[in-house]
Scaffold this active site. Structure first.
Site, PDB file in Angstrom:
ATOM      1  CE  LYS A  86      -1.762   3.122   1.854  1.00  0.00           C
ATOM      2  NZ  LYS A  86      -1.559   4.299   1.641  1.00  0.00           N
ATOM      3  CB  SER A  88       2.865   7.322   0.163  1.00  0.00           C
ATOM      4  OG  SER A  88       2.135   8.767   0.419  1.00  0.00           O
ATOM      5  CD  GLU A 160      12.635   0.586  10.422  1.00  0.00           C
ATOM      6  OE1 GLU A 160      13.130   1.588  10.805  1.00  0.00           O
ATOM      7  OE2 GLU A 160      13.139  -0.561  10.832  1.00  0.00           O
ATOM      8  CB  CYS A 194      12.844   8.750   9.083  1.00  0.00           C
ATOM      9  SG  CYS A 194      14.220   7.503   8.262  1.00  0.00           S
ATOM     10  CD  GLU A 295       9.802  12.696  11.654  1.00  0.00           C
ATOM     11  OE1 GLU A 295       8.582  12.305  11.537  1.00  0.00           O
ATOM     12  OE2 GLU A 295      10.786  12.130  11.347  1.00  0.00           O
TER      13      GLU A 295
END
Ligand code: NAD
Length: 403
Positions: A86, A88, A160, A194, A295
């Site tokens: 799946k 984005s 993650e 990330c 973040e």
């Protein structure tokens, strides 16, 4: 590049690396297995085998749609699973193009599948009782929702997630080298990684000099068309993300951080209506400010002072995240002390943002669960089965052993 504005100069080497992922895991498919266990029980042979888990749902983000997909797809297939991807909703096309290659390569139908859609599609997949494992890369908030939903049918989960990684500069290091490393660590991929080294901790005695050098370097970063190989920093991927990053820059100003460079879109008319944001440097940031705790996922770096090694460790670890950390020092003993004290899944010394298919990657704390890459990830895509075989010539009567 067309979907998320990622730079040509980054995607080209990354794409070449994807083939190496396939070769590496093809090798592991033949060499990763169970072990013979020398149990202290007479007349038995005991060994383990590694078996596929079953149906894997791989849910991926938009920032590195192919790279982060291959981190999942290659080990999942090498371990014998089938995969439902799946992608984005921001970057589905790259995944569909990749899936076409599996058809071309003659994979049996149903082994590699793609379903497109937004969060609800991901939610439906995770909740499906026939999904045996969910491998997810994305935000910490979504990761928590996935872990809760998967728990209903005890699907295996690897996550993650996000980061707010410290990149720690000690006074003993060559500052020009450290500036180059810090810039690559936080402004590479327009900060949309990330592992971005978004909190730069600098020892007091060199803080001013380092900040001045960093600003000088930030000024030279060439913004432009992501397809132009000369471009060093491209656009933010989409409008929602662009507004979010600009929002955090406003928060930083309101919180009292000192804006040293950047702070908004560039004025260069040649950049047209592109979603550009100048590389932004905040100085005198307190680790309690929101810009240091949350973040941002954009080209924004927070400079934070520290007094000594203990102070650096305290600030570095004072975060919900634990994905990665960088240490810049020429003192080898200090480097080893720091490696031991930093709570992060990856520690780089005098370098930053290096990953490889052969070495584990993943997060401590709220940066995730489980690891991707290397031998470690093969354990994530297999169930282990213990096998016991009796080698005795006869089986004793259990209720009359002397008979
Ligand atoms: P996101 O969490 O918004 O979305 C990721 C994927 O999950 C998308 O495919 C989305 O459609 C899907 N999704 C959304 N809600 C869902 C739900 N309730 N159930 C199931 N699926 C759902 O993340 P994003 O904005 O696409 O990506 C950016 C985030 O990814 C950042 O936080 C970044 O740190 C993280 N990231 C982590 C790593 C890593 O390796 N640790 C790598 C890259 C990105």
């Amino acid at each position: 590049m067309l979907e998320n504005g990622k730079l040509f100069r980054e995607t080209q080497p990354q794409t070449k690396m994807l083939a190496n992922f396939c070769y590496y895991y093809a090798g592991l498919a033949e060499s990763f297995g169970g072990e013979t266990v020398p149990v202290s029980v007479p007349n038995v042979v005991n060994y383990t085998v590694r078996e596929p888990i079953g149906v894997v749902a791989a849910i991926t983000p938009w920032n590195s749609p192919l790279g982060l997909l291959m981190w999942k797809l290659c080990p999942a297939l090498a371990a014998g699973n089938t995969v439902i991807i799946k992608p984005s909703e921001v970057t589905p096309v790259a995944t569909l193009e990749l899936a076409g290659l599996f058809v071309e390569a003659g994979y049996p139908d149903g082994v590699v599948n793609v379903v497109t859609g937004a969060g609800e599609t991901g939610e439906a997949l995770v909740a499906h009782p026939q999904v045996d494992k969910v491998a997810f890369t994305g935000s910490t908030a979504t990761g928590k929702a996935i872990a809760k939903s998967a728990a209903d049918h005890l699907a295996r989960v690897s996550l993650e997630l996000g980061g707010k990684s410290p990149n720690i500069v000690f006074a003993d290091v060559d500052l020009d080298n450290a500036v180059n490393g810090v810039v690559a660590g936080v402004f590479g991929a327009t900060g949309q990684t990330c592992m971005a080294g978004s909190r730069v901790l600098v020892e007091d005695s060199v803080y001013d000099e380092f900040a001045a050098k960093l600003v000088e370097k930030a000024k030279t970063i060439r913004l432009g068309d992501p397809l132009d190989p000369e471009t060093e920093m491209g656009t933010v991927a989409f409008k929602g993300q662009y507004d979010k990053v600009l929002g955090y820059i406003e928060i930083g100003k309101e919180e009292g951080a000192k804006l040293l460079f950047g702070g908004g879109p560039p004025e260069d008319p040649a950049l047209g209506k592109g979603l550009y944001i100048l590389p932004t440097v905040f100085g005198d940031v307190d680790n309690d400010m929101r810009i240091a705790r949350e973040e941002i996922f954009g080209p924004v770096v927070c400079l934070i002072r520290f007094r000594d090694e203990g102070d650096a460790v305290r600030i570095a670890n004072d975060t919900d995240f634990g994905l990665a950390a960088g240490v810049w020092t020429d003192n080898v003993a200090r480097a080893h002390r720091m490696i031991g004290r930093l709570r992060a899944g990856t520690v780089w010394v005098n370098t930053y943002r290096k990953t490889n298919y052969a070495t584990p990657f993943g997060g401590f704390k709220q940066s995730g669960m489980g690891r991707e890459n290397g031998l470690e990830v093969m354990r994530e895509y297999t169930e282990v089965k213990s096998v016991w075989i009796n080698t005795g010539a006869s089986i004793a009567d259990p209720f009359n052993p002397r008979a």
